[in-house]
Structure formats: C-alpha cells, structure tokens
Design a protein around this motif. Structure first.
Motif, short mmCIF file in Angstrom:
data_model
loop_
_atom_site.label_atom_id
_atom_site.label_comp_id
_atom_site.label_asym_id
_atom_site.label_seq_id
_atom_site.Cartn_x
_atom_site.Cartn_y
_atom_site.Cartn_z
N LEU A 119 0.81 -1.22 0.00
CA LEU A 119 0.00 0.00 0.00
C LEU A 119 0.85 1.27 0.00
O LEU A 119 0.53 2.22 -0.71
CB LEU A 119 -0.94 0.01 1.20
N ARG A 120 1.91 1.31 0.76
CA ARG A 120 2.73 2.52 0.85
C ARG A 120 3.69 2.67 -0.32
O ARG A 120 4.34 3.70 -0.46
CB ARG A 120 3.51 2.50 2.16
N LEU A 121 3.77 1.67 -1.19
CA LEU A 121 4.73 1.70 -2.29
C LEU A 121 4.10 2.00 -3.64
O LEU A 121 4.81 2.22 -4.61
CB LEU A 121 5.45 0.34 -2.38
N THR A 122 2.79 1.98 -3.74
CA THR A 122 2.15 2.02 -5.05
C THR A 122 1.28 3.25 -5.27
O THR A 122 0.29 3.17 -5.97
CB THR A 122 1.28 0.77 -5.25
N ASN A 123 1.66 4.38 -4.73
CA ASN A 123 0.81 5.56 -4.84
C ASN A 123 -0.61 5.16 -4.50
O ASN A 123 -1.41 4.86 -5.38
CB ASN A 123 0.86 6.17 -6.25
N PRO A 124 -0.94 5.12 -3.24
CA PRO A 124 -2.15 4.46 -2.75
C PRO A 124 -3.43 4.81 -3.51
O PRO A 124 -4.00 5.86 -3.32
CB PRO A 124 -2.24 4.91 -1.30
N SER A 154 -2.49 -14.26 5.89
CA SER A 154 -1.73 -13.93 4.68
C SER A 154 -0.74 -12.83 5.01
O SER A 154 -1.07 -11.89 5.72
CB SER A 154 -2.66 -13.41 3.58
N VAL A 155 0.45 -12.94 4.47
CA VAL A 155 1.43 -11.87 4.64
C VAL A 155 2.11 -11.59 3.30
O VAL A 155 2.30 -12.50 2.49
CB VAL A 155 2.50 -12.19 5.71
N ILE A 156 2.44 -10.35 3.09
CA ILE A 156 3.22 -9.94 1.93
C ILE A 156 4.66 -9.86 2.42
O ILE A 156 5.00 -9.00 3.22
CB ILE A 156 2.74 -8.57 1.37
N LEU A 157 5.50 -10.77 1.95
CA LEU A 157 6.85 -10.92 2.49
C LEU A 157 7.89 -10.03 1.82
O LEU A 157 8.97 -9.82 2.36
CB LEU A 157 7.30 -12.38 2.39
N SER A 158 7.58 -9.53 0.63
CA SER A 158 8.54 -8.69 -0.08
C SER A 158 7.78 -7.58 -0.78
O SER A 158 6.59 -7.69 -1.05
CB SER A 158 9.34 -9.52 -1.07
N PRO A 159 8.48 -6.49 -1.08
CA PRO A 159 7.82 -5.34 -1.70
C PRO A 159 7.22 -5.65 -3.07
O PRO A 159 7.83 -6.34 -3.89
CB PRO A 159 8.94 -4.31 -1.83
N ILE A 160 6.03 -5.13 -3.30
CA ILE A 160 5.39 -5.15 -4.61
C ILE A 160 5.32 -3.69 -5.03
O ILE A 160 4.56 -2.91 -4.47
CB ILE A 160 3.96 -5.76 -4.53
N GLN A 161 6.15 -3.32 -6.00
CA GLN A 161 6.30 -1.91 -6.32
C GLN A 161 5.54 -1.50 -7.57
O GLN A 161 5.87 -0.51 -8.21
CB GLN A 161 7.78 -1.56 -6.43
N TYR A 162 4.52 -2.26 -7.91
CA TYR A 162 3.64 -1.91 -9.02
C TYR A 162 2.20 -2.10 -8.53
O TYR A 162 1.96 -2.80 -7.56
CB TYR A 162 3.90 -2.80 -10.24
N ASN A 163 1.27 -1.45 -9.20
CA ASN A 163 -0.12 -1.63 -8.82
C ASN A 163 -0.64 -2.90 -9.46
O ASN A 163 -0.66 -3.04 -10.69
CB ASN A 163 -0.97 -0.43 -9.24
#
Length: 172
Positions: A45-50, A142-151
């Motif tokens: 959420l904080r990486l993809t221009n929310p 569920s956990v997001i373990l690594s950054p997802i830097q795209y929407n």
C-alpha cells in the motif's frame, strides 16, 4: 448492503474477512489480522501511490475500537473501511436440508462453510455492487513478504489478465 461509491483509479479492492476468533481453531484472529495488514501496508500500500481500497468484511463480531485500529494501520492515504457481510451469507443456504448434513461439524465449522460460500459466490456480487472490477483476497494469516512496487490491478488491466496469484507456502 454497502453504500455504492465511485471506485478509485485502479478499480480494485483488497478484501479481508475479519473475525475476532477463528471459528475452527479458536485462535486470536485479530492478532493475525494486524500482522497481515501491517505487511500489506509496508510491502504494497505505501509503495504504489495508494489508489486501492481495503475492505474488511465481518459478521458483526469485530469491536469498533479494533476496526478503527486496523483502518489506521492501512495508512492515512488509504481508503479502508469495515462493512457487514450481507445476512444471507451467515445463514443456511436456500434449499439445503438437512442442516446436520450441511454443517459437517466434525469436518468443517459453520463459520468456515460461510466463509467458503462468501468467497466463492458472494464476494463477486458485493464488489461489483461497489463498482470494482478487481478483487484481491487476503486472509488473516496472509502476509506480503517482499515489496510489490507496481499496482496489481493496473498491471492486470494493462495485460488483459483476469486472474493471478502470488504464493509462498510453508506447511508444518
């Protein structure tokens, strides 16, 4: 039902089914949910221009103070909210008899069966009524373990993808 509103730019919503205690295992579901939401916020959420919404569905057992805390955990720029699951997803499905056969109490809890029914049938009606085109299901564990830097939803739309998943599973 949920109030109809114009979806954000991506047309996608991230959905959790929230509960205070897990209906099958009796575990503290809110503790797990806080960890899941924190990982979602930090690694997506904080990486993809929310521009994605977060929707927490529940059957009425999540205290208001917990709802506010989880919404804040998503971040100030995120449109996150709680909504009650329509009551028809917490009752016996129409035409099901006998109730003992549907429940399978030794195999699956009633809560688990309602969750499966909601996620296989109901979720699509709920998000479509809200105006969303895409949905990402997240579970309390569920956990997001690594950054997802795209929407995620914009990528799906631009590539004509209707279904995708990301998975890392460690079973004991």
């Amino acid at each position: 039902m949920l109030p109809l509103r114009k979806p954000l730019k991506s047309g996608g919503v991230i959905v959790y089914l929230a509960q205070a205690r897990h209906s099958s295992y009796g575990r503290d579901s809110l503790k797990l949910l806080r960890g899941s939401v924190a990982s979602l916020a930090d690694n997506y959420l904080r990486l993809t221009n929310p521009i994605d919404d977060v929707l927490f569905l529940h059957f009425g057992e999540v205290p208001t103070s917990e709802q506010h805390s989880l919404v804040r955990l998503c971040g100030v720029d995120i449109h996150a909210r709680f909504a009650l699951v329509p009551s028809n997803y917490s009752t016996l499905p129409p035409g099901t008899t006998p109730i003992e056969k549907w429940q399978h109490p030794k195999k699956f809890s009633v809560g688990y069966r309602h969750m499966i029914r909601l996620y296989t049938i109901g979720i699509w009606h709920i998000v479509a009524a809200e105006g969303y085109e895409y949905v990402m299901r997240m579970d309390e564990d569920s956990v997001i373990l690594s950054p997802i830097q795209y929407n995620i939803f914009e990528r799906m739309r631009s590539r004509g993808i209707e279904y995708m998943y990301r998975l890392a599973s460690w079973e004991e």
